[in-house]
Write a protein that holds these residues in place. Structure first.
Motif, mmCIF file in Angstrom:
data_model
loop_
_atom_site.group_PDB
_atom_site.id
_atom_site.type_symbol
_atom_site.label_atom_id
_atom_site.label_comp_id
_atom_site.label_asym_id
_atom_site.label_seq_id
_atom_site.Cartn_x
_atom_site.Cartn_y
_atom_site.Cartn_z
ATOM 1 N N UNK A 81 0.813 -1.229 0.000
ATOM 2 C CA UNK A 81 0.000 0.000 0.000
ATOM 3 C C UNK A 81 0.845 1.276 0.000
ATOM 4 N N UNK A 82 1.989 1.209 -0.673
ATOM 5 C CA UNK A 82 2.845 2.399 -0.791
ATOM 6 C C UNK A 82 2.161 3.462 -1.654
ATOM 7 N N UNK A 83 1.535 2.997 -2.734
ATOM 8 C CA UNK A 83 0.887 3.927 -3.674
ATOM 9 C C UNK A 83 -0.612 4.015 -3.391
ATOM 10 N N UNK A 84 -1.138 5.222 -3.476
ATOM 11 C CA UNK A 84 -2.574 5.410 -3.226
ATOM 12 C C UNK A 84 -3.410 4.812 -4.348
ATOM 13 N N UNK A 85 -2.918 4.945 -5.569
ATOM 14 C CA UNK A 85 -3.636 4.419 -6.735
ATOM 15 C C UNK A 85 -2.672 4.421 -7.916
ATOM 16 N N UNK A 86 -3.164 4.018 -9.076
ATOM 17 C CA UNK A 86 -2.332 3.906 -10.280
ATOM 18 C C UNK A 86 -1.763 5.276 -10.696
ATOM 19 N N UNK A 87 -2.566 6.324 -10.566
ATOM 20 C CA UNK A 87 -2.098 7.663 -10.965
ATOM 21 C C UNK A 87 -0.918 8.096 -10.090
ATOM 22 N N UNK A 88 -1.040 7.850 -8.796
ATOM 23 C CA UNK A 88 0.035 8.188 -7.861
ATOM 24 C C UNK A 88 1.294 7.372 -8.195
ATOM 25 N N UNK A 89 1.103 6.074 -8.453
ATOM 26 C CA UNK A 89 2.247 5.196 -8.752
ATOM 27 C C UNK A 89 3.038 5.724 -9.952
ATOM 28 N N UNK A 90 2.330 6.022 -11.045
ATOM 29 C CA UNK A 90 3.071 6.419 -12.249
ATOM 30 C C UNK A 90 3.570 7.863 -12.198
ATOM 31 N N UNK A 91 2.945 8.707 -11.375
ATOM 32 C CA UNK A 91 3.512 10.060 -11.230
ATOM 33 C C UNK A 91 4.848 9.965 -10.480
ATOM 34 N N UNK A 92 4.960 9.012 -9.553
ATOM 35 C CA UNK A 92 6.230 8.789 -8.839
ATOM 36 C C UNK A 92 7.265 8.164 -9.777
ATOM 37 N N UNK A 93 6.866 7.090 -10.480
ATOM 38 C CA UNK A 93 7.811 6.347 -11.313
ATOM 39 C C UNK A 93 8.318 7.182 -12.488
ATOM 40 N N UNK A 94 7.439 8.018 -13.047
ATOM 41 C CA UNK A 94 7.847 8.792 -14.230
ATOM 42 C C UNK A 94 8.416 10.159 -13.853
ATOM 43 N N UNK A 95 8.420 10.458 -12.563
ATOM 44 C CA UNK A 95 8.981 11.730 -12.101
ATOM 45 C C UNK A 95 10.434 11.566 -11.678
ATOM 46 N N UNK A 96 10.921 12.544 -10.919
ATOM 47 C CA UNK A 96 12.338 12.558 -10.514
ATOM 48 C C UNK A 96 12.733 11.319 -9.708
ATOM 49 N N UNK A 97 11.837 10.888 -8.804
ATOM 50 C CA UNK A 97 12.176 9.750 -7.930
ATOM 51 C C UNK A 97 12.406 8.493 -8.767
ATOM 52 N N UNK A 98 11.443 8.198 -9.629
ATOM 53 C CA UNK A 98 11.540 6.996 -10.462
ATOM 54 C C UNK A 98 12.763 7.016 -11.358
ATOM 55 N N UNK A 99 13.030 8.191 -11.948
ATOM 56 C CA UNK A 99 14.183 8.306 -12.864
ATOM 57 C C UNK A 99 15.504 8.110 -12.122
ATOM 58 N N UNK A 100 15.573 8.616 -10.895
ATOM 59 C CA UNK A 100 16.837 8.469 -10.151
ATOM 60 C C UNK A 100 17.072 6.998 -9.773
ATOM 61 N N UNK A 101 15.983 6.266 -9.475
ATOM 62 C CA UNK A 101 16.137 4.832 -9.152
ATOM 63 C C UNK A 101 16.635 4.066 -10.384
ATOM 64 N N UNK A 102 16.101 4.408 -11.561
ATOM 65 C CA UNK A 102 16.519 3.721 -12.804
ATOM 66 C C UNK A 102 18.029 3.834 -13.025
ATOM 67 N N UNK A 103 18.588 4.995 -12.677
ATOM 68 C CA UNK A 103 20.025 5.222 -12.938
ATOM 69 C C UNK A 103 20.920 4.529 -11.907
#
Length: 298
Positions: A81-103
């Motif tokens: 239950x880290x993400x509130x919903x799908x919109x929240x999940x992908x705003x995190x993953x496609x934003x700065x946080x998600x991009x920094x984890x990818x690198x």
């Protein structure tokens, strides 16, 4: 470039990969070509990761749960239950946080390109319906061999049983385990719906898949070629979300038609009961606690 993965060709992630192949061909005017090997043709998930690290294969798709063995930051994405919903999940993953984890995988020769939707995981059982966390008491539930998944099922009152996915059908059939947890397309493609008559949509975790390129290949690309690869990955990620939604709708229709009872529980009961998983995680990885708070605050 060789791209190998273990999924069947009907899978929405494979369709996303074909979109990546097509987009990269188009953007590079045929300069960069991808040859796709699905169905585990070049080996298991772990074997293909090793082929990426030595540079024999360029790209693969892997669950963020598997990557957490190399890059601790990926393990955060498995918190219940880290993400509130799908919109929240992908705003995190496609934003700065998600991009920094990818690198962050680069020091292990594994550079993330984008995330693919792998849905959310829910419980299914053979004999007994799960309507509240109390119903998990005494039930043996198969989980991936991943500490977070084990802690979560145990916190909810079940008995977590790590088991190879290929052995699961027989294990449910013979009563070695009482049930398991997975997303709807996997519940269907594995045929587990034939022997599990209850599916409880508690959606406890939403661990994405990750498209990754070995740095041996990435470092050989020119700046222009890197841009093409990243743009094609981003385009495929958008398309794959759509393929995923269609696949979930088809899967849910199929299991209903086959007589599986679909249960929509009060998710807050499960979220409350699994809070100790996050507390344990923050004690073990204090350096990642801040990342969890950033995600929840977004």
């Amino acid at each position: 470039m060789y791209l190998a993965h273990g999924l069947p060709q009907t899978h929405p992630v494979h369709k996303g990969i074909l979109k990546f192949q097509e987009a990269l061909h188009k953007k590079s005017n045929g300069k960069l070509e991808v040859k796709v090997f699905p169905d585990g043709q070049l080996g298991s998930e772990r074997e293909v990761l090793e082929l990426l690290q030595i540079g024999s294969v360029a790209i693969t798709k892997v669950s963020a749960a598997t990557l957490s063995n190399f890059v601790p930051e990926y393990s955060v994405l498995g918190i219940p239950y880290l993400f509130r919903d799908k919109a929240h999940q992908f705003s995190v993953l496609e934003g700065e946080i998600g991009k920094s984890i990818l690198k962050k995988g680069s020091k292990f020769w594994l550079r993330g390109l984008c995330y693919y939707d792998a849905g959310s995981r829910s419980f299914y059982t053979k004999e007994k319906a799960i309507r509240t966390p109390e119903d998990l008491k005494g039930l043996k539930i198969r989980v991936m061999n991943n500490q977070m998944a084990i802690n979560m099922v145990n916190a909810l009152g079940g008995s977590a049983t790590p088991l190879a996915y290929g052995e699961l059908y027989t294990a449910i059939q013979q009563g070695v385990v009482d049930g398991a947890e997975n997303n709807p397309p996997s519940f269907v493609s594995s045929n587990h719906y034939e022997i599990s008559k209850y599916y409880t949509l508690d959606q406890h975790s939403a661990v994405p898949d990750v498209l990754i390129m070995g740095t041996k290949y990435w470092d050989k690309l020119t700046d222009q070629e890197k841009q093409w690869v990243e743009a094609a990955a981003s385009e495929s990620s958008e398309a794959q979300k759509q393929y995923w939604n269609e696949s979930v709708a088809e899967s849910m229709k199929k299991v209903k038609d086959k007589g599986v009872e679909i249960i929509i529980p009060d998710k807050s009961l499960f979220a409350e009961k699994s809070k100790s998983v996050l507390e344990t995680f923050e004690k073990e990885y204090p350096e990642l606690a801040d990342l969890v708070h950033q995600i929840k605050a977004q």
